[in-house]
Design an enzyme around this catalytic site. Structure first.
Site, PDB file in Angstrom:
ATOM      1  N   MET A  25       0.809  -1.361  -0.112  1.00 42.71           N
ATOM      2  CA  MET A  25      -0.006   0.036  -0.033  1.00 42.71           C
ATOM      3  C   MET A  25       0.851   1.048   0.154  1.00 42.71           C
ATOM      4  O   MET A  25       0.453   2.317   0.566  1.00 42.71           O
ATOM      5  CB  MET A  25      -0.801   0.041   1.178  1.00 42.71           C
ATOM      6  CG  MET A  25      -1.715  -1.063   1.009  1.00 42.71           C
ATOM      7  SD  MET A  25      -3.028  -1.068  -0.536  1.00 42.71           S
ATOM      8  CE  MET A  25      -3.559   0.673  -0.385  1.00 42.71           C
ATOM      9  N   VAL A  28       7.263   4.313   2.295  1.00 43.67           N
ATOM     10  CA  VAL A  28       7.144   5.143   3.265  1.00 43.67           C
ATOM     11  C   VAL A  28       8.553   5.690   3.307  1.00 43.67           C
ATOM     12  O   VAL A  28       9.796   5.205   3.193  1.00 43.67           O
ATOM     13  CB  VAL A  28       7.051   4.388   4.427  1.00 43.67           C
ATOM     14  CG1 VAL A  28       6.944   5.364   5.807  1.00 43.67           C
ATOM     15  CG2 VAL A  28       5.707   3.773   4.684  1.00 43.67           C
ATOM     16  N   LYS A  43       3.846   8.356   4.027  1.00 45.06           N
ATOM     17  CA  LYS A  43       3.497   7.295   3.235  1.00 45.06           C
ATOM     18  C   LYS A  43       3.283   7.959   1.698  1.00 45.06           C
ATOM     19  O   LYS A  43       2.005   8.571   1.636  1.00 45.06           O
ATOM     20  CB  LYS A  43       2.595   6.321   3.967  1.00 45.06           C
ATOM     21  CG  LYS A  43       1.825   5.434   2.679  1.00 45.06           C
ATOM     22  CD  LYS A  43       1.357   4.451   3.344  1.00 45.06           C
ATOM     23  CE  LYS A  43       1.829   3.368   4.025  1.00 45.06           C
ATOM     24  NZ  LYS A  43       1.456   2.158   4.364  1.00 45.06           N
ATOM     25  N   ASP A 136      -6.312  -5.119   6.889  1.00 39.87           N
ATOM     26  CA  ASP A 136      -5.029  -5.856   6.754  1.00 39.87           C
ATOM     27  C   ASP A 136      -4.205  -5.860   8.049  1.00 39.87           C
ATOM     28  O   ASP A 136      -2.937  -5.650   8.082  1.00 39.87           O
ATOM     29  CB  ASP A 136      -3.945  -5.182   5.604  1.00 39.87           C
ATOM     30  CG  ASP A 136      -2.992  -5.768   4.996  1.00 39.87           C
ATOM     31  OD1 ASP A 136      -2.891  -6.955   5.290  1.00 39.87           O
ATOM     32  OD2 ASP A 136      -2.076  -5.169   4.566  1.00 39.87           O
TER      33      ASP A 136
END
Length: 586
Positions: A25, A28, A43, A136
């Site tokens: 996802m 970072v 992020k 998640d």
């Protein structure tokens, strides 16, 4: 890797450093606020996940919700910036490592695992109250601060509950980690906080037992199918109260699983207090900074002595490995039922014994045997009354007569009956008929009757023929010349038996897989009736025996009894297997 120019330009108030992490996802980067001197993690969300207006607007709304979350066990979001195709989340930077790295490094003890679980569930519950799902949850997304506080990170794939989250994104990409994914999430169904409960339970299962609840050696697709269609392996070597709580959180049916994180946490706190004694949370060394009153009540639950562990061996936990080991002279932990819905000794609950299941199966086997015997005992011929003067194709009908139904049936006899009719039936069920006017021939008559074309495809084996010659009615046994399986009575009864058996097995598989077969009390016996009647008819047709309605009824009853007992045994067995996961109470 240094930050790209567009990211630096989008956040001029931050000094942006090197990349410190990357996942499904996003990437970072480390950063420091120029004025406040606050260390942050930035992020950069993948543009291909949010590459159209609907997803982008949805995440914009959700980011505002995430930024509003203020809980000590959730990584706070300080800022959200959207420029062009870039979506940037600025979050607290945590340098204490992840639960994953600590578990695979120094290891965690049983008390620490439960404390991590309480912190994780506290953060999730706060997010759920705000209308956000995580979807998640896994050890890599549980981060430690430098003070050792556990915080849930990466709500990057969360969905606002009111939007009706599912597993699949707009592009068909699967979201979530297969090893921790909930069954409904793997199937793409609408999700609720129970999906995060399942993932959190999987994390706790792994921390306590040192393994995952499913085989993870056969790839992601296999793992997801296991979550959808099989029950997790019982957790071994873990004290029973804690094991019961964990296994309930992993129930595939939503009705049997905790519906929300707070109930899970309350039972976990009570179970851990029963096992490790009062003050275990402080002794764990894992700070848990905010707990609801229900969870605090669980921590203060009274304890009572007991000695049960889920699986072989003692329940003393090695802090370095989280696996149960036997320590010389170490007493078994004190156990108790930490919650009104938890029983530390489910094997002794009423109805959980395997003996009733065995007797149900024995009864089903006996009923099945009776079905077979009745089908084989069906008499070859039924009693009939026919005059030896009535002939069919030159053969007296006082004995069974074999004919080809594709050709006309020629009757002859004495007298002048006028109309002549024939009806074919099996166990009283009409199969076809024909009627004509007799023609005088000498001192008698002849009559040529042609049955409907469909009758030759329906009738097989031996059936009952009823002939009306004027006022006189006579019955006899009629045999068909075609092969029995070339008829609907033969092939159809065989197909019906196989269909009933397959449908019954499908229902039993549903029960064995932990799901409810809602129509089981009625559906099982009905399928048994179909199976018993079809077996009786198929055997009769193949053996050229005239079907007897009495034996057919007996076979149907035996089939219903056998199927009903098999279903009852399967349901009782499934109920016994679920005793480790007490029935739902939200």
């Amino acid at each position: 890797m240094s930050a790209p120019a567009e990211l630096i330009a989008a956040l001029p108030q931050y000094d942006i450093g090197a990349e410190i992490g990357e996942g499904g996802m996003g990437v970072v980067f480390a950063g420091v606020h120029r004025t406040l001197g606050r260390s942050v993690a930035i992020k950069q969300l993948p543009w291909d996940v949010l590459n159209h207006a609907t997803s982008s607007e949805l995440f914009d709304r959700e980011a505002r919700v995430l930024a509003s979350l203020d809980h000590p066990h959730i990584v706070p979001v300080y800022d959200y910036v959207r420029t062009g195709r870039e979506h940037l989340l600025v979050m607290e930077r945590l340098d204490g490592g992840t639960v994953h790295s600590r578990f695979h490094g120094d290891g965690v003890s049983g008390e620490q695992a439960c404390a991590i679980g309480l912190a994780m569930l506290a953060g999730l519950h706060a997010a759920h109250l705000a209308g956000v799902l995580h979807l998640d949850v896994k050890p890599r997304n549980l981060l430690f601060s430098t003070q050792g506080v556990v915080k849930v990170a990466d709500f990057g794939i969360a969905r606002v509950i009111s939007e009706g989250a599912t597993l699949v994104t707009h592009g068909g990409e699967i979201l979530g980690t297969p090893a921790y994914i909930a069954p409904e999430q793997a199937m793409g169904n609408a999700l609720s906080p129970a999906a995060d409960v399942y993932a959190a339970g999987t994390v706790l299962y792994e921390l306590l037992s040192g393994r995952l609840p499913f085989d993870n050696t056969r790839g992601a697709i296999s793992m997801m199918r296991q979550h959808m269609f099989t029950d997790p392996m019982p957790i071994a070597g873990v004290p029973m109260p804690i094991a019961g709580v964990v296994m309930r959180s992993l129930a595939r049916e939503l009705d049997s699983r905790y519906r929300e994180a707070e109930s899970f946490a309350a039972d976990l706190a009570a179970a851990a207090t029963a096992v490790y004694g009062p003050g275990w949370l402080e002794r764990s060394g894992v700070p848990v900074l905010h707990l609801p009153p229900r969870v605090i009540a669980g921590l203060n639950a009274p304890t009572a002595p007991a000695a049960q562990v889920a699986g072989p061996g003692s329940a003393a936990l090695d802090p370095a490995r989280t696996r149960p080991v036997q320590r010389p002279g170490a007493p078994n932990p004190t156990l108790a039922a930490p919650h009104p819905h938890l029983d530390p000794n489910p094997a002794q609950q009423p109805g959980s014994s395997a003996a009733p299941v065995i007797w149900l199966r024995v009864g089903a086997a006996l009923a099945g045997l009776a079905l077979i015997v009745l089908a084989l005992l069906n008499p070859e011929r039924l009693p009939h009354s026919a005059s030896p003067t009535l002939n069919l194709g030159g053969t007296a009908v006082s004995a069974p007569v074999e004919v080809d139904l594709s050709k006309p049936l020629i009757f002859s006899g004495s007298g002048n009956p006028g109309p002549v009719a024939i009806d074919l039936s099996a166990a009283g069920i009409p199969l076809g008929s024909a009627e004509t006017t007799a023609k005088p021939e000498g001192n008698g008559f002849t009559a040529e009757l042609t049955l409907p074309g469909i009758a030759r495809w329906i009738v097989g084996g031996a059936v009952t023929a009823t002939v009306r010659t004027g006022p006189i009615t006579q019955t006899f046994t009629l045999l068909t010349s075609q092969h029995p399986l070339a008829s609907a009575m033969g092939a159809g009864s065989l197909i019906l038996a196989l269909f009933a058996l397959a449908y019954l097995e499908s229902g039993l598989r549903t029960i064995r897989n932990g799901h409810r077969w809602r129509g089981a009390p009625v559906g099982g016996p009905v399928l048994g009736i179909l199976f018993g009647a079809a077996v009786w008819l198929c055997v009769s047709v193949l053996r050229l025996h005239e079907p007897s309605p009495g034996f057919g009824a007996g076979c149907a009853v035996a089939g219903a009894l056998a199927a009903g007992l098999v279903v009852a045994a399967a349901r009782r067995r499934a109920s016994t297997m679920r005793l480790i996961r007490p029935s739902a109470a939200t």
